[in-house]
Write a protein that holds these residues in place. Structure first.
Motif, PDB file in Angstrom:
ATOM      1  N   GLU A 183       0.840  -1.194   0.000  1.00 18.73           N
ATOM      2  CA  GLU A 183       0.000   0.000   0.000  1.00 18.73           C
ATOM      3  C   GLU A 183       0.872   1.239   0.000  1.00 18.73           C
ATOM      4  O   GLU A 183       1.974   1.236   0.564  1.00 18.73           O
ATOM      5  CB  GLU A 183      -0.904  -0.004   1.231  1.00 18.73           C
ATOM      6  CG  GLU A 183      -1.910  -1.139   1.216  1.00 18.73           C
ATOM      7  CD  GLU A 183      -2.807  -1.156   2.446  1.00 18.73           C
ATOM      8  OE1 GLU A 183      -2.615  -0.332   3.362  1.00 18.73           O
ATOM      9  OE2 GLU A 183      -3.711  -2.007   2.482  1.00 18.73           O
ATOM     10  N   TYR A 184       0.358   2.290  -0.649  1.00 24.09           N
ATOM     11  CA  TYR A 184       1.060   3.572  -0.635  1.00 24.09           C
ATOM     12  C   TYR A 184       0.059   4.697  -0.873  1.00 24.09           C
ATOM     13  O   TYR A 184      -1.078   4.445  -1.279  1.00 24.09           O
ATOM     14  CB  TYR A 184       2.191   3.606  -1.666  1.00 24.09           C
ATOM     15  CG  TYR A 184       1.745   3.658  -3.108  1.00 24.09           C
ATOM     16  CD1 TYR A 184       1.744   4.855  -3.814  1.00 24.09           C
ATOM     17  CD2 TYR A 184       1.328   2.510  -3.777  1.00 24.09           C
ATOM     18  CE1 TYR A 184       1.347   4.904  -5.142  1.00 24.09           C
ATOM     19  CE2 TYR A 184       0.932   2.547  -5.106  1.00 24.09           C
ATOM     20  CZ  TYR A 184       0.943   3.748  -5.785  1.00 24.09           C
ATOM     21  OH  TYR A 184       0.546   3.793  -7.095  1.00 24.09           O
TER      22      TYR A 184
ATOM     23  N   LYS B 139      -0.839   7.627  -3.188  1.00 22.90           N
ATOM     24  CA  LYS B 139      -0.552   8.130  -4.532  1.00 22.90           C
ATOM     25  C   LYS B 139      -0.845   9.613  -4.588  1.00 22.90           C
ATOM     26  O   LYS B 139      -1.938  10.058  -4.255  1.00 22.90           O
ATOM     27  CB  LYS B 139      -1.393   7.379  -5.562  1.00 22.90           C
ATOM     28  CG  LYS B 139      -1.142   7.851  -6.982  1.00 22.90           C
ATOM     29  CD  LYS B 139      -1.904   7.026  -7.979  1.00 22.90           C
ATOM     30  CE  LYS B 139      -1.551   7.511  -9.383  1.00 22.90           C
ATOM     31  NZ  LYS B 139      -1.877   6.537 -10.394  1.00 22.90           N
TER      32      LYS B 139
ATOM     33  N   ASP C 143      10.441   3.172  -0.294  1.00 19.13           N
ATOM     34  CA  ASP C 143      10.019   3.548   1.057  1.00 19.13           C
ATOM     35  C   ASP C 143       9.036   2.567   1.687  1.00 19.13           C
ATOM     36  O   ASP C 143       8.999   2.438   2.905  1.00 19.13           O
ATOM     37  CB  ASP C 143       9.360   4.939   1.030  1.00 19.13           C
ATOM     38  CG  ASP C 143      10.335   6.039   0.666  1.00 19.13           C
ATOM     39  OD1 ASP C 143      11.529   5.935   1.027  1.00 19.13           O
ATOM     40  OD2 ASP C 143       9.906   6.999   0.004  1.00 19.13           O
ATOM     41  N   GLU C 144       8.237   1.900   0.878  1.00 20.62           N
ATOM     42  CA  GLU C 144       7.153   1.068   1.397  1.00 20.62           C
ATOM     43  C   GLU C 144       7.702  -0.234   1.996  1.00 20.62           C
ATOM     44  O   GLU C 144       8.316  -1.023   1.283  1.00 20.62           O
ATOM     45  CB  GLU C 144       6.148   0.745   0.287  1.00 20.62           C
ATOM     46  CG  GLU C 144       5.463   1.958  -0.293  1.00 20.62           C
ATOM     47  CD  GLU C 144       6.295   2.708  -1.331  1.00 20.62           C
ATOM     48  OE1 GLU C 144       7.389   2.230  -1.695  1.00 20.62           O
ATOM     49  OE2 GLU C 144       5.858   3.786  -1.754  1.00 20.62           O
TER      50      GLU C 144
END
Length: 95
Positions: A34-35, A37, A84-85
């Motif tokens: 998940e991120y 956007k 980063d995730e």
């Protein structure tokens, strides 16, 4: 993408974003992450992305988003250090 299986949509994204014109792709995702956007309005929306193992067979020098991106290749371990995730890091380290 309407009318496309998820892995087919992933190949379309690979073409648009990186110029992948020929590839073998697994039909089942190898993971999810998940991120947030970023949108052109400045807002962000939560996204769950599926990751597919893909063997790139051919690349083109020009593709739809060539002016928006710089294409670079890294080993999975190097890529894991650059993202980063946390869930994506784990996926890349598992390859």
């Amino acid at each position: 993408m309407k009318g496309k299986d998820d892995h087919e949509a992933a190949l379309i994204e690979a073409w648009e974003e990186a110029g992948v014109s020929k590839a073998d792709i697994e039909e089942e995702p190898m993971g999810f992450f998940e991120y947030a956007k970023g949108l052109s309005s400045g807002d962000t929306v939560p996204v769950e992305a599926q990751v597919y193992l893909t063997r790139v067979r051919d690349l083109q020098k020009t593709y739809p988003e060539v002016d928006q991106r710089t294409r670079e290749w890294f080993s999975p371990a190097e890529a894991a250090e650059l993202v980063d995730e946390p869930d994506l890091k784990a996926i890349l380290r598992a390859i």
